[in-house]
Design an enzyme around this catalytic site. Sequence first.
Site, PDB file in Angstrom:
ATOM      1  N   GLU A 266       0.846  -1.193   0.000  1.00  0.00           N
ATOM      2  CA  GLU A 266       0.000   0.000   0.000  1.00  0.00           C
ATOM      3  C   GLU A 266       0.881   1.242   0.000  1.00  0.00           C
ATOM      4  OE1 GLU A 266      -2.813   0.481   3.153  1.00  0.00           O
ATOM      5  OE2 GLU A 266      -3.730  -1.502   2.898  1.00  0.00           O
ATOM      6  N   GLU A 320     -13.652   5.843  -0.914  1.00  0.00           N
ATOM      7  CA  GLU A 320     -14.573   4.942  -0.216  1.00  0.00           C
ATOM      8  C   GLU A 320     -15.364   5.738   0.821  1.00  0.00           C
ATOM      9  OE1 GLU A 320     -12.763   0.865   0.578  1.00  0.00           O
ATOM     10  OE2 GLU A 320     -10.980   2.054   0.120  1.00  0.00           O
ATOM     11  N   LYS A 323     -15.922   4.499   4.699  1.00  0.00           N
ATOM     12  CA  LYS A 323     -14.830   4.136   5.601  1.00  0.00           C
ATOM     13  C   LYS A 323     -14.900   4.965   6.871  1.00  0.00           C
ATOM     14  CE  LYS A 323     -10.860   2.622   4.561  1.00  0.00           C
ATOM     15  NZ  LYS A 323      -9.448   2.441   4.138  1.00  0.00           N
ATOM     16  N   GLU A 329      -9.273   9.031   5.073  1.00  0.00           N
ATOM     17  CA  GLU A 329      -9.535   7.613   4.802  1.00  0.00           C
ATOM     18  C   GLU A 329     -10.537   7.418   3.672  1.00  0.00           C
ATOM     19  OE1 GLU A 329      -8.244   4.798   5.953  1.00  0.00           O
ATOM     20  OE2 GLU A 329      -6.778   5.860   7.182  1.00  0.00           O
TER      21      GLU A 329
END
Length: 388
Positions: A266, A320, A323, A329
Amino acid sequence: MTIFRFFCPFLILFFPPIASVQAFTGTYGINYGRIANNIPSPDEVVTLLRAAKIRNVRIYDADHSVLKAFSGTGLEIVVGLPNGQLQDMSSNADHALNWVKENVQSFLPDTRIRGIAVGNEVLGGQDYSLWGVLLGAVKNIYNATRKLNLDQLVQISTANSFAVFANSYPPSSCKFNDNVNQYMKPLLEFFQQIGSPFCLNAYPSLAYASDPEHIDINYALFEPTKGIYDPTYRLHYDNMLDAQIDAAYAALENAGFEKMEVIVTETGWASNGDQSEAGANVTNARTYNYNLHKRLAKRKGTPHRPKNVVKAYIFALFNENSKPGPSSEKNYGLFKADGSISYDIGFHGLNAGHSSLLSLKNINTHGLSRSYTIVFSLSSLILLIFWS
């Protein structure tokens, strides 16, 4: 893929299995997180990935709708065993075998599952109850792949955060935390036996956000900077990601695992964040990901390991919106929910801006639909077989 299956038994007779499994083709991959209620369907995602020429994909579970959508596409995927299942997989080998049967074997060979990530950021994480069961889960999942004759096809790994390190500056000083060592060393010994890499989640953005007054943002963004000098290695670093990777290599060397490869599972930069999250904006996200894309395309190593080509999975495919946690995030995506790009980082045929969005619908009308590309790929394979 069908033709290859017919030839596979004959190939196995004449060629011995490889020494270790390679789950990564090339240098560039992406994490396909799905904690959102507005992102495209898995079938649409396949179209998007192929148009962007992204072949390597990681997911954080083994969702069957995703695995079915990836069937016959040529995309290579690493599935995830969630942290919540580690205890069960560690204590029950039969459950591990059933998990591999249901979530891996049943989709092969049409879906090119190339790895299983057992847990995510377990060691160094806040759930200490998982630290002691990680190795057992890893072993049981690996043994399941052996029983099913998949161990030469599917690589077993687990991703680590920087929380496993005691110090990472300068890179040569990096060691594993004392409280992690007793769990990390036997895990690395097993990974060394089966030929697995050390997987690292590396975020220069988080390092910068933790100390923006003393860290040069250009150093974190691959922009021109004086960088840092490591007096032990006698090496200069002009970007933080290279330094973070070499810090991981230093920790591995200190622990006695000099030959283990480091793969970045990541890395990314948020395009938006809370007021307290320094550097989280569109400009920095574009700069980091654009420069990272260029850096990976060079297929070169780090200052300390120049022969070990850097491989990285970008976080993440989509923003997203569901999240939890800080705003950042929710905003790591290279693509928006409608399939258009969040910003231009050099993908061919994809451009940012309201007047030039190439959405999923546009991709299909430009002749890059999944069915077309599958037919084209199979036709090419047939020609290659006859020409050879």
